[in-house]
Design a protein around this motif. Structure first.
Motif, PDB file in Angstrom:
ATOM      1  N   LEU A  61       0.832  -1.205   0.000  1.00 42.51           N
ATOM      2  CA  LEU A  61       0.000   0.000   0.000  1.00 42.51           C
ATOM      3  C   LEU A  61       0.868   1.257   0.000  1.00 42.51           C
ATOM      4  CD1 LEU A  61      -2.764  -0.891   2.624  1.00 42.51           C
ATOM      5  CD2 LEU A  61      -3.158  -0.409   0.192  1.00 42.51           C
ATOM      6  N   LEU A  62       0.362   2.295  -0.602  1.00 43.00           N
ATOM      7  CA  LEU A  62       1.042   3.585  -0.633  1.00 43.00           C
ATOM      8  C   LEU A  62       1.252   4.090   0.795  1.00 43.00           C
ATOM      9  CD1 LEU A  62       1.905   5.596  -2.902  1.00 43.00           C
ATOM     10  CD2 LEU A  62      -0.257   6.782  -2.511  1.00 43.00           C
ATOM     11  N   THR A  63       2.432   4.616   1.092  1.00 39.61           N
ATOM     12  CA  THR A  63       2.734   5.139   2.420  1.00 39.61           C
ATOM     13  C   THR A  63       2.753   6.666   2.391  1.00 39.61           C
ATOM     14  OG1 THR A  63       5.125   5.200   2.065  1.00 39.61           O
ATOM     15  CG2 THR A  63       4.171   3.123   2.877  1.00 39.61           C
ATOM     16  N   GLN A  64       2.830   7.251   3.573  1.00 38.42           N
ATOM     17  CA  GLN A  64       2.865   8.706   3.668  1.00 38.42           C
ATOM     18  C   GLN A  64       4.061   9.287   2.911  1.00 38.42           C
ATOM     19  OE1 GLN A  64       0.541  10.896   5.480  1.00 38.42           O
ATOM     20  NE2 GLN A  64       1.615  12.162   4.007  1.00 38.42           N
ATOM     21  N   ALA A  65       5.206   8.647   3.015  1.00 35.63           N
ATOM     22  CA  ALA A  65       6.419   9.141   2.359  1.00 35.63           C
ATOM     23  C   ALA A  65       6.314   9.075   0.843  1.00 35.63           C
ATOM     24  CB  ALA A  65       7.629   8.329   2.826  1.00 35.63           C
ATOM     25  N   GLU A  66       5.482   8.189   0.327  1.00 33.35           N
ATOM     26  CA  GLU A  66       5.349   8.006  -1.121  1.00 33.35           C
ATOM     27  C   GLU A  66       4.178   8.775  -1.721  1.00 33.35           C
ATOM     28  OE1 GLU A  66       6.917   3.368  -0.781  1.00 33.35           O
ATOM     29  OE2 GLU A  66       4.795   3.916  -0.595  1.00 33.35           O
ATOM     30  N   ALA A  67       3.331   9.330  -0.878  1.00 35.32           N
ATOM     31  CA  ALA A  67       2.134  10.027  -1.355  1.00 35.32           C
ATOM     32  C   ALA A  67       2.473  11.432  -1.863  1.00 35.32           C
ATOM     33  CB  ALA A  67       1.120  10.132  -0.225  1.00 35.32           C
ATOM     34  N   GLY A 239     -20.599  18.797  -5.982  1.00 36.44           N
ATOM     35  CA  GLY A 239     -20.703  20.027  -6.753  1.00 36.44           C
ATOM     36  C   GLY A 239     -19.905  20.079  -8.031  1.00 36.44           C
ATOM     37  N   GLY A 240     -19.283  18.990  -8.425  1.00 31.70           N
ATOM     38  CA  GLY A 240     -18.506  19.029  -9.660  1.00 31.70           C
ATOM     39  C   GLY A 240     -17.895  17.694  -9.994  1.00 31.70           C
ATOM     40  N   LYS A 241     -17.185  17.647 -11.102  1.00 29.98           N
ATOM     41  CA  LYS A 241     -16.558  16.412 -11.555  1.00 29.98           C
ATOM     42  C   LYS A 241     -15.383  16.055 -10.649  1.00 29.98           C
ATOM     43  CE  LYS A 241     -13.952  14.513 -15.462  1.00 29.98           C
ATOM     44  NZ  LYS A 241     -13.430  14.779 -16.821  1.00 29.98           N
ATOM     45  N   PRO A 242     -15.354  14.831 -10.132  1.00 29.66           N
ATOM     46  CA  PRO A 242     -14.234  14.422  -9.291  1.00 29.66           C
ATOM     47  C   PRO A 242     -12.981  14.208 -10.135  1.00 29.66           C
ATOM     48  CG  PRO A 242     -15.646  12.565  -9.726  1.00 29.66           C
ATOM     49  CD  PRO A 242     -16.346  13.771 -10.302  1.00 29.66           C
ATOM     50  N   VAL A 243     -11.853  14.554  -9.589  1.00 34.34           N
ATOM     51  CA  VAL A 243     -10.590  14.380 -10.302  1.00 34.34           C
ATOM     52  C   VAL A 243      -9.686  13.484  -9.464  1.00 34.34           C
ATOM     53  CG1 VAL A 243      -8.565  15.507 -11.250  1.00 34.34           C
ATOM     54  CG2 VAL A 243     -10.782  16.650 -11.386  1.00 34.34           C
ATOM     55  N   LEU A 244      -9.397  12.324  -9.997  1.00 30.79           N
ATOM     56  CA  LEU A 244      -8.526  11.389  -9.304  1.00 30.79           C
ATOM     57  C   LEU A 244      -7.075  11.701  -9.659  1.00 30.79           C
ATOM     58  CD1 LEU A 244      -8.077   8.869  -7.594  1.00 30.79           C
ATOM     59  CD2 LEU A 244      -8.454   7.482  -9.637  1.00 30.79           C
ATOM     60  N   SER A 245      -6.275  11.931  -8.648  1.00 35.15           N
ATOM     61  CA  SER A 245      -4.876  12.282  -8.851  1.00 35.15           C
ATOM     62  C   SER A 245      -4.107  11.171  -9.562  1.00 35.15           C
ATOM     63  CB  SER A 245      -4.205  12.570  -7.507  1.00 35.15           C
ATOM     64  OG  SER A 245      -2.808  12.646  -7.630  1.00 35.15           O
ATOM     65  N   LYS A 246      -3.531  11.496 -10.710  1.00 31.49           N
ATOM     66  CA  LYS A 246      -2.722  10.508 -11.437  1.00 31.49           C
ATOM     67  C   LYS A 246      -1.455  10.195 -10.661  1.00 31.49           C
ATOM     68  CE  LYS A 246      -4.407  11.400 -16.110  1.00 31.49           C
ATOM     69  NZ  LYS A 246      -4.064  11.728 -17.519  1.00 31.49           N
ATOM     70  N   GLU A 247      -1.015  11.130  -9.827  1.00 31.57           N
ATOM     71  CA  GLU A 247       0.176  10.897  -9.006  1.00 31.57           C
ATOM     72  C   GLU A 247      -0.074   9.754  -8.033  1.00 31.57           C
ATOM     73  OE1 GLU A 247       0.546  15.326  -7.940  1.00 31.57           O
ATOM     74  OE2 GLU A 247       2.579  14.549  -7.722  1.00 31.57           O
ATOM     75  N   ILE A 248      -1.283   9.715  -7.467  1.00 39.86           N
ATOM     76  CA  ILE A 248      -1.627   8.662  -6.528  1.00 39.86           C
ATOM     77  C   ILE A 248      -1.649   7.319  -7.230  1.00 39.86           C
ATOM     78  CG2 ILE A 248      -3.446   7.724  -5.049  1.00 39.86           C
ATOM     79  CD1 ILE A 248      -4.212  10.585  -4.333  1.00 39.86           C
ATOM     80  N   VAL A 249      -2.302   7.282  -8.388  1.00 41.06           N
ATOM     81  CA  VAL A 249      -2.388   6.046  -9.171  1.00 41.06           C
ATOM     82  C   VAL A 249      -1.001   5.550  -9.550  1.00 41.06           C
ATOM     83  CG1 VAL A 249      -3.207   4.988 -11.300  1.00 41.06           C
ATOM     84  CG2 VAL A 249      -4.675   6.600 -10.078  1.00 41.06           C
ATOM     85  N   GLU A 250      -0.176   6.433 -10.100  1.00 43.14           N
ATOM     86  CA  GLU A 250       1.155   6.042 -10.546  1.00 43.14           C
ATOM     87  C   GLU A 250       2.036   5.560  -9.391  1.00 43.14           C
ATOM     88  OE1 GLU A 250       2.489   9.531 -12.525  1.00 43.14           O
ATOM     89  OE2 GLU A 250       1.285   9.172 -14.340  1.00 43.14           O
TER      90      GLU A 250
END
Length: 257
Positions: A61-67, A239-250
């Motif tokens: 799982l992604l950690t705080q240091a990698e987020a 209230g709007g279109k959600p945007v999923l961070s590509k940084e998180i995915v990558e």
């Protein structure tokens, strides 16, 4: 009332973001639970295609240091994990409900979950009035971008089959469906293709509209398959279109190897 589940969906998805507000206001309350799903049992599949267990997925799982910068990684609370099970009025739409609820797709050998929160608002000064603190909290909630991350692993071709079922559901349920969770129902108005995501061995993204005139809302769900492991990302926005961070995915997919 339908709006009850809509509001709770936002609160659940934004739990990490609101934790930032709690910290700013002097709270030091810590999570008291981790994902406790049990492996589904032994399989006769060859060792080379054997799925990972909960314990083996947790370190991936992604950690705080990698987020991404200015975000907060936090495990789901016991309350969030207690009533995950979701049902849908259309059987073919179940994979979408599971993805949005941090549930495993199909029969997995292990599951691990976390949340990555970020906000576009600012917390009130600790010395501000209660009214100002409440106003700041509401602004943070409406601007919250809490992302739920779920890792699941499978024996054999289980991951490929689960991915295919999820992808098929996005098309089959374009006209909408009703999801029920913890005794409350939520009407999803429509499902459309989301922003393209290129990661892992295969990936797919869907946007779901489940708001109304009183409270326009939408959610984005992305699934990435890397070998016999699935990484599912879910984010909701008011209230709007959600945007999923590509940084998180990558960053998360990179940890899968």
């Amino acid at each position: 009332m339908r709006n009850t589940l809509v509001r709770r969906t936002v609160l659940t998805a934004s739990a990490v973001s609101l934790a930032l507000l709690a910290t700013a206001c002097g709270s030091d309350k810590k999570d008291d639970a981790k994902a406790d799903a049990k492996p589904s049992g032994a399989s006769s599949a060859p060792a080379a295609t054997k799925g990972k267990t909960d314990a083996e997925l947790a370190p991936l799982l992604l950690t705080q240091a990698e987020a991404p910068k200015d975000s907060l990684v936090k495990a789901p609370s016991a309350d969030q994990l207690k009533n995950l099970a979701a049902t849908t009025d259309k059987a073919e739409c179940k994979p979408l409900g599971q993805a949005a609820s941090m549930e495993p797709q199909g029969t997995s050998t292990g599951v691990a979950r976390t949340q990555v929160g970020g906000t576009s608002g600012k917390a009130a000064d600790p010395n501000a009035s209660e009214a100002d603190k409440l106003k700041a909290g509401l602004e943070m909630l409406t601007g919250a971008t809490g992302t739920s991350v779920t890792l699941t692993s499978y024996d054999g071709k289980g991951a490929e089959d689960a991915f295919a079922a999820f992808k098929k559901a996005g098309t089959a349920c374009a006209g909408g469906y009703t999801m029920t969770q913890d005794g409350e129902s939520l009407k999803v108005n429509k499902v459309v293709a989301g922003d393209a995501v290129t990661a892992g061995d295969e990936s797919v993204s869907f946007l779901a509209d489940f708001g109304d005139a009183e409270m326009p809302m939408a959610g984005q769900v992305v699934m990435v398959r890397k070998g016999n492991t699935l990484a599912t990302f879910s984010v909701q926005n008011m209230g709007g279109k959600p945007v999923l961070s590509k940084e998180i995915v990558e960053a998360q997919v990179k940890k899968l190897g």
